[in-house]
Structure formats: C-alpha cells, structure tokens
Design an enzyme around this catalytic site. Sequence first.
Site, PDB file in Angstrom:
ATOM      1  N   CYS A  39     -10.211  -5.061   0.076  1.00  0.00           N
ATOM      2  CA  CYS A  39     -11.314  -4.097   0.094  1.00  0.00           C
ATOM      3  C   CYS A  39     -12.165  -4.250  -1.168  1.00  0.00           C
ATOM      4  O   CYS A  39     -11.783  -4.928  -2.128  1.00  0.00           O
ATOM      5  CB  CYS A  39     -10.780  -2.664   0.220  1.00  0.00           C
ATOM      6  SG  CYS A  39     -10.222  -1.948  -1.330  1.00  0.00           S
ATOM      7  N   CYS A  67     -10.570  -3.294  -4.527  1.00  0.00           N
ATOM      8  CA  CYS A  67      -9.592  -4.279  -5.025  1.00  0.00           C
ATOM      9  C   CYS A  67     -10.303  -5.524  -5.561  1.00  0.00           C
ATOM     10  O   CYS A  67      -9.875  -6.104  -6.556  1.00  0.00           O
ATOM     11  CB  CYS A  67      -8.607  -4.647  -3.919  1.00  0.00           C
ATOM     12  SG  CYS A  67      -7.506  -3.270  -3.522  1.00  0.00           S
ATOM     13  N   GLU A 112       0.378   5.208   0.677  1.00  0.00           N
ATOM     14  CA  GLU A 112      -0.540   6.249   1.155  1.00  0.00           C
ATOM     15  C   GLU A 112      -0.097   7.627   0.683  1.00  0.00           C
ATOM     16  O   GLU A 112       0.986   7.805   0.117  1.00  0.00           O
ATOM     17  CB  GLU A 112      -0.621   6.175   2.691  1.00  0.00           C
ATOM     18  CG  GLU A 112      -1.210   4.849   3.130  1.00  0.00           C
ATOM     19  CD  GLU A 112      -1.491   4.744   4.618  1.00  0.00           C
ATOM     20  OE1 GLU A 112      -1.017   5.595   5.395  1.00  0.00           O
ATOM     21  OE2 GLU A 112      -2.198   3.782   4.994  1.00  0.00           O
ATOM     22  N   ASN A 169       0.839  -1.195   0.000  1.00  0.00           N
ATOM     23  CA  ASN A 169       0.000   0.000   0.000  1.00  0.00           C
ATOM     24  C   ASN A 169       0.877   1.249   0.000  1.00  0.00           C
ATOM     25  O   ASN A 169       1.954   1.279   0.613  1.00  0.00           O
ATOM     26  CB  ASN A 169      -1.010  -0.010   1.140  1.00  0.00           C
ATOM     27  CG  ASN A 169      -0.427  -0.219   2.520  1.00  0.00           C
ATOM     28  OD1 ASN A 169       0.611  -0.846   2.678  1.00  0.00           O
ATOM     29  ND2 ASN A 169      -1.093   0.298   3.531  1.00  0.00           N
ATOM     30  N   CYS A 191      -4.122   0.718  -2.581  1.00  0.00           N
ATOM     31  CA  CYS A 191      -3.969  -0.547  -1.852  1.00  0.00           C
ATOM     32  C   CYS A 191      -2.880  -1.428  -2.472  1.00  0.00           C
ATOM     33  O   CYS A 191      -2.625  -1.367  -3.685  1.00  0.00           O
ATOM     34  CB  CYS A 191      -5.269  -1.352  -1.890  1.00  0.00           C
ATOM     35  SG  CYS A 191      -6.619  -0.639  -0.956  1.00  0.00           S
ATOM     36  N   GLU A 220      -2.985  -4.603  -3.132  1.00  0.00           N
ATOM     37  CA  GLU A 220      -3.481  -5.536  -4.152  1.00  0.00           C
ATOM     38  C   GLU A 220      -3.522  -4.877  -5.522  1.00  0.00           C
ATOM     39  O   GLU A 220      -3.151  -5.473  -6.532  1.00  0.00           O
ATOM     40  CB  GLU A 220      -4.903  -6.016  -3.818  1.00  0.00           C
ATOM     41  CG  GLU A 220      -5.025  -6.783  -2.524  1.00  0.00           C
ATOM     42  CD  GLU A 220      -5.343  -5.885  -1.337  1.00  0.00           C
ATOM     43  OE1 GLU A 220      -4.731  -4.802  -1.214  1.00  0.00           O
ATOM     44  OE2 GLU A 220      -6.185  -6.274  -0.521  1.00  0.00           O
TER      45      GLU A 220
END
Length: 128
Positions: free
Chosen positions: A84, A87, A42, A40, A51, A53
């Site tokens: 999530c 994803c 940010e 991830n 993310c 993934e």
Amino acid sequence: MEDLIEKAKAAIDNAYAPYSKFKVAAVVKTKSGKVYTGVNVENASYGLTMCAERVAVFKAVSEGDRDIEAVVVYTDTEEATPPCGACRQVIAEFNPEALIVMASRKKVVTAKLSELLPHAFTGRSLRS
Ligand code: THU
C-alpha cells in the site's frame, strides 16, 4: 529470493486479520543478511490496523538494522499484492531503490520501489 518467499509463507498463519480476513506476510532483508518477518495486525478500531510490511520494517529498524535491501510481500491469493502507499513511503525512508517482491501462490512480480513510488518525498526534500 525463493527462501525469503518461503519464510513469508511460513509466517502468514500469524497474521491477525479477523476483520478483513486478508492475511499478509512480509519479509525484510537487510544488507547485513538478516531477515525480519512481519504480518498484518488488525484492530477492532479499523484505522489502527498495521500492515505486514511496516511491521517487518519496524522490526528491522528497531534492531538497529536500517539498510533495507529487499521487501517480500506474500499473500495466499491468485494475484500478487502490491504494498500500500503508506508502506511504500515507509520503505522509501530507508531505501528508495529497495527491491520489492510481490508473491502469491501463483505469481512472483518484482519491482524497484522507485518504480512503485516515483518522486518519493524523503529527507532530501526537507533539506533542499
Ligand atoms: N495489508 C497489508 O498488510 N499490506 C498491504 O500492503 C496491503 C494491506 C493489510 C491491511 C489489512 O489488514 C488487510 O491487508 C486488508 O486491507
């Protein structure tokens, strides 16, 4: 599958999560046998966070490798972390039946993406 989990574990220190402090690593395995890692990433503008993934999926696809077989999500937590919704949708674009492996330091939970995202919206929906 253990080797893929090890690869994700090895990548997790690269996660850039200064805001949530929640580090995630992912590994995508394709039909070709190649693997792509992701973490991830940010941003101070929180909504721009990406993310792990999706980073791994986009790495595979941008290398021309679209036949996603499995996606490993690794977190250094007690419980396994499910991908999530965003994803799930992105993985479904390439394989609605992909194997999703959710691994933590204590648990490994596996599921088909179709179990995590039933009735997925895909390109088929656009053509029906
Ligand atoms: N995160 C992922 O990388 N993958 C998921 O499936 C769940 C959430 C990240 C995004 C953000 O950096 C942090 O975890 C907390 O939400």
